[in-house]
Design a protein around this motif. Structure first.
Motif, PDB file in Angstrom:
ATOM      1  N   MET A   1     -19.679  -0.540 -20.639  1.00  0.00           N
ATOM      2  CA  MET A   1     -19.970  -1.712 -19.822  1.00  0.00           C
ATOM      3  C   MET A   1     -18.758  -2.638 -19.774  1.00  0.00           C
ATOM      4  O   MET A   1     -18.020  -2.743 -20.752  1.00  0.00           O
ATOM      5  N   PRO A   2     -18.561  -3.331 -18.653  1.00  0.00           N
ATOM      6  CA  PRO A   2     -17.453  -4.279 -18.588  1.00  0.00           C
ATOM      7  C   PRO A   2     -17.705  -5.452 -19.527  1.00  0.00           C
ATOM      8  O   PRO A   2     -18.840  -5.748 -19.884  1.00  0.00           O
ATOM      9  N   THR A   3     -16.656  -6.117 -19.952  1.00  0.00           N
ATOM     10  CA  THR A   3     -16.815  -7.259 -20.853  1.00  0.00           C
ATOM     11  C   THR A   3     -16.699  -8.587 -20.108  1.00  0.00           C
ATOM     12  O   THR A   3     -16.815  -9.639 -20.718  1.00  0.00           O
ATOM     13  N   ARG A   4     -16.494  -8.540 -18.823  1.00  0.00           N
ATOM     14  CA  ARG A   4     -16.342  -9.765 -18.034  1.00  0.00           C
ATOM     15  C   ARG A   4     -17.474  -9.840 -17.021  1.00  0.00           C
ATOM     16  O   ARG A   4     -17.553  -9.022 -16.103  1.00  0.00           O
ATOM     17  N   TYR A   5     -18.358 -10.796 -17.206  1.00  0.00           N
ATOM     18  CA  TYR A   5     -19.498 -10.946 -16.312  1.00  0.00           C
ATOM     19  C   TYR A   5     -19.452 -12.314 -15.644  1.00  0.00           C
ATOM     20  O   TYR A   5     -18.913 -13.268 -16.195  1.00  0.00           O
ATOM     21  N   ALA A  36     -24.016 -16.250 -24.614  1.00  0.00           N
ATOM     22  CA  ALA A  36     -23.393 -16.775 -23.394  1.00  0.00           C
ATOM     23  C   ALA A  36     -22.033 -17.394 -23.701  1.00  0.00           C
ATOM     24  O   ALA A  36     -21.082 -17.266 -22.921  1.00  0.00           O
ATOM     25  N   GLU A  37     -21.930 -18.048 -24.853  1.00  0.00           N
ATOM     26  CA  GLU A  37     -20.639 -18.617 -25.247  1.00  0.00           C
ATOM     27  C   GLU A  37     -19.611 -17.522 -25.502  1.00  0.00           C
ATOM     28  O   GLU A  37     -18.437 -17.659 -25.137  1.00  0.00           O
ATOM     29  N   HIS A  38     -20.042 -16.426 -26.133  1.00  0.00           N
ATOM     30  CA  HIS A  38     -19.148 -15.274 -26.319  1.00  0.00           C
ATOM     31  C   HIS A  38     -18.656 -14.764 -24.967  1.00  0.00           C
ATOM     32  O   HIS A  38     -17.456 -14.522 -24.766  1.00  0.00           O
ATOM     33  N   LEU A  39     -19.599 -14.589 -24.041  1.00  0.00           N
ATOM     34  CA  LEU A  39     -19.263 -14.055 -22.718  1.00  0.00           C
ATOM     35  C   LEU A  39     -18.330 -14.997 -21.971  1.00  0.00           C
ATOM     36  O   LEU A  39     -17.441 -14.562 -21.222  1.00  0.00           O
ATOM     37  N   ALA A  40     -18.529 -16.300 -22.162  1.00  0.00           N
ATOM     38  CA  ALA A  40     -17.713 -17.279 -21.451  1.00  0.00           C
ATOM     39  C   ALA A  40     -16.274 -17.300 -21.934  1.00  0.00           C
ATOM     40  O   ALA A  40     -15.381 -17.776 -21.214  1.00  0.00           O
ATOM     41  N   ARG A  41     -16.032 -16.778 -23.129  1.00  0.00           N
ATOM     42  CA  ARG A  41     -14.645 -16.690 -23.588  1.00  0.00           C
ATOM     43  C   ARG A  41     -13.881 -15.657 -22.772  1.00  0.00           C
ATOM     44  O   ARG A  41     -12.669 -15.782 -22.585  1.00  0.00           O
ATOM     45  N   ALA A  42     -14.597 -14.634 -22.295  1.00  0.00           N
ATOM     46  CA  ALA A  42     -13.962 -13.627 -21.441  1.00  0.00           C
ATOM     47  C   ALA A  42     -13.901 -14.096 -19.993  1.00  0.00           C
ATOM     48  O   ALA A  42     -13.009 -13.712 -19.239  1.00  0.00           O
ATOM     49  N   ASN A  43     -14.863 -14.928 -19.593  1.00  0.00           N
ATOM     50  CA  ASN A  43     -14.885 -15.482 -18.238  1.00  0.00           C
ATOM     51  C   ASN A  43     -15.398 -16.914 -18.295  1.00  0.00           C
ATOM     52  O   ASN A  43     -16.610 -17.148 -18.285  1.00  0.00           O
ATOM     53  N   PRO A  44     -14.521 -17.905 -18.365  1.00  0.00           N
ATOM     54  CA  PRO A  44     -14.942 -19.303 -18.468  1.00  0.00           C
ATOM     55  C   PRO A  44     -15.812 -19.769 -17.298  1.00  0.00           C
ATOM     56  O   PRO A  44     -16.475 -20.815 -17.414  1.00  0.00           O
ATOM     57  N   ARG A  45     -15.840 -19.009 -16.210  1.00  0.00           N
ATOM     58  CA  ARG A  45     -16.646 -19.403 -15.053  1.00  0.00           C
ATOM     59  C   ARG A  45     -18.038 -18.771 -15.090  1.00  0.00           C
ATOM     60  O   ARG A  45     -18.808 -18.882 -14.142  1.00  0.00           O
ATOM     61  N   ASP A  75     -25.287 -10.096 -12.957  1.00  0.00           N
ATOM     62  CA  ASP A  75     -24.609  -8.834 -13.210  1.00  0.00           C
ATOM     63  C   ASP A  75     -24.780  -8.406 -14.658  1.00  0.00           C
ATOM     64  O   ASP A  75     -24.445  -7.282 -15.037  1.00  0.00           O
ATOM     65  N   PHE A  76     -25.379  -9.303 -15.497  1.00  0.00           N
ATOM     66  CA  PHE A  76     -25.725  -8.944 -16.863  1.00  0.00           C
ATOM     67  C   PHE A  76     -27.025  -9.646 -17.242  1.00  0.00           C
ATOM     68  O   PHE A  76     -27.244 -10.806 -16.889  1.00  0.00           O
ATOM     69  N   ALA A  77     -27.905  -8.921 -17.947  1.00  0.00           N
ATOM     70  CA  ALA A  77     -29.169  -9.500 -18.407  1.00  0.00           C
ATOM     71  C   ALA A  77     -29.516  -8.931 -19.772  1.00  0.00           C
ATOM     72  O   ALA A  77     -29.149  -7.800 -20.105  1.00  0.00           O
ATOM     73  N   THR A  78     -30.234  -9.728 -20.565  1.00  0.00           N
ATOM     74  CA  THR A  78     -30.825  -9.222 -21.796  1.00  0.00           C
ATOM     75  C   THR A  78     -32.339  -9.262 -21.654  1.00  0.00           C
ATOM     76  O   THR A  78     -32.894 -10.217 -21.090  1.00  0.00           O
ATOM     77  N   VAL A  79     -32.994  -8.216 -22.136  1.00  0.00           N
ATOM     78  CA  VAL A  79     -34.454  -8.119 -22.114  1.00  0.00           C
ATOM     79  C   VAL A  79     -34.914  -7.842 -23.535  1.00  0.00           C
ATOM     80  O   VAL A  79     -34.621  -6.774 -24.088  1.00  0.00           O
ATOM     81  N   VAL A  80     -35.601  -8.793 -24.145  1.00  0.00           N
ATOM     82  CA  VAL A  80     -36.135  -8.619 -25.493  1.00  0.00           C
ATOM     83  C   VAL A  80     -37.608  -9.000 -25.448  1.00  0.00           C
ATOM     84  O   VAL A  80     -37.957 -10.171 -25.282  1.00  0.00           O
ATOM     85  N   ALA A  81     -38.480  -8.008 -25.567  1.00  0.00           N
ATOM     86  CA  ALA A  81     -39.922  -8.235 -25.431  1.00  0.00           C
ATOM     87  C   ALA A  81     -40.671  -7.256 -26.326  1.00  0.00           C
ATOM     88  O   ALA A  81     -40.203  -6.141 -26.567  1.00  0.00           O
ATOM     89  N   GLY A  82     -41.834  -7.702 -26.811  1.00  0.00           N
ATOM     90  CA  GLY A  82     -42.692  -6.801 -27.560  1.00  0.00           C
ATOM     91  C   GLY A  82     -43.071  -7.257 -28.946  1.00  0.00           C
ATOM     92  O   GLY A  82     -44.072  -6.785 -29.497  1.00  0.00           O
ATOM     93  N   MET A  83     -42.319  -8.162 -29.570  1.00  0.00           N
ATOM     94  CA  MET A  83     -42.646  -8.547 -30.937  1.00  0.00           C
ATOM     95  C   MET A  83     -43.982  -9.272 -31.013  1.00  0.00           C
ATOM     96  O   MET A  83     -44.770  -9.054 -31.945  1.00  0.00           O
ATOM     97  N   ASN A  84     -44.275 -10.135 -30.069  1.00  0.00           N
ATOM     98  CA  ASN A  84     -45.572 -10.807 -30.083  1.00  0.00           C
ATOM     99  C   ASN A  84     -46.708  -9.807 -29.928  1.00  0.00           C
ATOM    100  O   ASN A  84     -47.796  -9.996 -30.488  1.00  0.00           O
ATOM    101  N   ASP A  85     -46.474  -8.753 -29.162  1.00  0.00           N
ATOM    102  CA  ASP A  85     -47.478  -7.691 -29.021  1.00  0.00           C
ATOM    103  C   ASP A  85     -47.657  -6.940 -30.331  1.00  0.00           C
ATOM    104  O   ASP A  85     -48.782  -6.639 -30.750  1.00  0.00           O
ATOM    105  N   LEU A  86     -46.529  -6.601 -30.990  1.00  0.00           N
ATOM    106  CA  LEU A  86     -46.568  -5.818 -32.220  1.00  0.00           C
ATOM    107  C   LEU A  86     -47.371  -6.502 -33.316  1.00  0.00           C
ATOM    108  O   LEU A  86     -47.992  -5.831 -34.157  1.00  0.00           O
ATOM    109  N   LEU A  87     -47.393  -7.821 -33.327  1.00  0.00           N
ATOM    110  CA  LEU A  87     -48.073  -8.562 -34.384  1.00  0.00           C
ATOM    111  C   LEU A  87     -49.570  -8.709 -34.139  1.00  0.00           C
ATOM    112  O   LEU A  87     -50.284  -9.233 -34.995  1.00  0.00           O
ATOM    113  N   ARG A  88     -50.045  -8.218 -33.006  1.00  0.00           N
ATOM    114  CA  ARG A  88     -51.459  -8.369 -32.674  1.00  0.00           C
ATOM    115  C   ARG A  88     -52.243  -7.105 -33.007  1.00  0.00           C
ATOM    116  O   ARG A  88     -51.754  -5.994 -32.810  1.00  0.00           O
ATOM    117  N   PRO A  89     -53.498  -7.267 -33.481  1.00  0.00           N
ATOM    118  CA  PRO A  89     -54.301  -6.083 -33.820  1.00  0.00           C
ATOM    119  C   PRO A  89     -54.629  -5.218 -32.615  1.00  0.00           C
ATOM    120  O   PRO A  89     -54.942  -4.036 -32.758  1.00  0.00           O
TER     121      PRO A  89
END
Length: 262
Positions: A1-5, A36-45, A75-89
Motif C-alpha cells: 500500500m502507498p504511504t501517502r494518502y 492520522a498524525e502519523h499519516l500527516a507526516r507523510a502528507n501534511p495536507r 483513499d484510506f480507511a480503517t474498519v474496526v468492528a465486532g468487539m461489542n458483539d463478541l462480549l454479548r451472549p
C-alpha cells in the motif's frame, strides 16, 4: 500500500472514537487520531474524518457509517468492528463477519485502501471473560480470511504479550489508556510501512510491573467488578448503549492540525 494518502476515514466503535484517551470535556484523541498524525507526516495536507461512535455493534457500524464513509471518497480507511458483539451472549459469528466483510468489500470496490486489526485475548485483561476467548481466536481468523479476500491490510495487535499490560488499559479494562491507543496507532503505522515506524510497539513496557500477589489481585478484581462490570451490565439489562444519542466527533474531513492538537 502507498504511504501517502490524501483522505483518511475511520469507521468503528468506542476504541476508534478514542474512549480512554481524553474525555468528553477536553476531547477524545484515540488511536485513529494518532494514526492520522502519523499519516500527516507523510502528507501534511491529509484530510481526516472519524465516524466512529461508542457502543455500536457491527451491524450498526455498517448501517450508520458505511454510506457516509463511501460518500466522503477516502483513499484510506480503517474498519474496526465486532468487539461489542463478541462480549454479548447472543454473539453470532456469521452475522458479524458478514457485516465486517461487507464494509471491506464496499470500500475496496471504490478503490479505498483499507486496514483493520486483530482483537486481543481479553481474558488476559479481564479473567472472567475466559469462556469467550475461543470465539475471539476464531473471529480473528475469520477477519484475516475476509481481509485476504479483499486486499485489506491487518495490524496484528492481538497476539503480542504486551497487550495484557494493565498500563495499556483504562480502569474499566474495556478501553485502551492513552498509552494503549498510542501502541495501536504505532501498530497501524508499522503495518502500513509509514516512514519512521518500526516494531517497538510490540516490546514490553519498562519497568515491569511488580507482582501484586494473590490478595492484591483479588482486591483489584473486586474493585473492578463494583466500579466497571456492574454499571456495564446494568446498562445492558436496561437496553441502553453508551452511544445512544451520540454523533460522530469528526464527521467531515478536515486537515489533521485543524482539530487534533492534544
Amino acid at each position: 500500500m502507498p504511504t501517502r494518502y490524501g483522505r483518511y476515514v475511520a469507521l468503528g466503535d468506542s476504541q476508534t472514537e478514542g474512549v480512554g484517551d481524553g474525555d468528553d470535556l477536553t476531547g477524545l484523541r484515540g488511536w485513529a487520531d494518532r494514526l492520522a498524525e502519523h499519516l500527516a507526516r507523510a502528507n501534511p495536507r491529509l484530510e481526516y474524518a472519524n465516524l466512529a461512535v461508542r457502543g455500536k455493534l457491527a451491524r450498526q457500524i455498517r448501517a450508520q457509517q458505511l454510506d457516509p464513509a463511501l460518500a466522503l471518497r477516502p483513499d484510506f480507511a480503517t474498519v474496526v468492528a465486532g468487539m461489542n458483539d463478541l462480549l454479548r451472549p447472543t454473539f453470532d459469528a456469521d452475522e458479524v463477519i458478514e457485516h465486517v466483510e461487507a464494509m471491506f468489500a464496499a470500500l475496496t470496490a471504490q478503490g479505498t485502501a483499507v486496514a483493520t486489526l486483530t482483537f486481543p485475548d481479553v481474558a488476559r485483561v479481564i479473567p472472567i471473560t475466559r469462556p469467550i476467548r475461543g470465539r475471539i481466536t476464531a473471529f480473528n481468523a475469520r477477519v484475516r480470511a475476509a481481509a485476504e479476500r479483499h486486499g485489506v491490510l491487518i495490524a496484528e495487535v492481538g497476539h503480542h504479550p504486551v497487550v495484557a499490560d494493565p498500563r495499556l488499559w483504562s480502569p474499566d479494562r474495556l478501553h485502551c489508556s492513552p498509552l494503549g491507543h498510542e501502541r495501536i496507532a504505532d501498530a497501524f503505522a508499522h503495518a502500513l510501512g509509514l516512514p519512521g515506524s518500526n516494531d517497538t510497539w510490540t516490546l514490553p513496557l519498562i519497568p515491569a510491573l511488580p507482582d501484586r500477589g494473590i490478595v492484591g489481585m483479588a482486591l483489584a478484581e473486586v474493585n473492578w467488578v463494583a466500579t466497571a462490570l456492574v454499571p456495564w451490565a446494568m446498562h445492558r439489562l436496561q437496553g441502553k448503549s453508551s452511544g445512544d444519542r451520540r454523533v460522530p466527533k469528526r464527521p467531515h474531513p478536515l486537515p489533521v492540525g485543524d482539530v487534533i492538537s492534544s
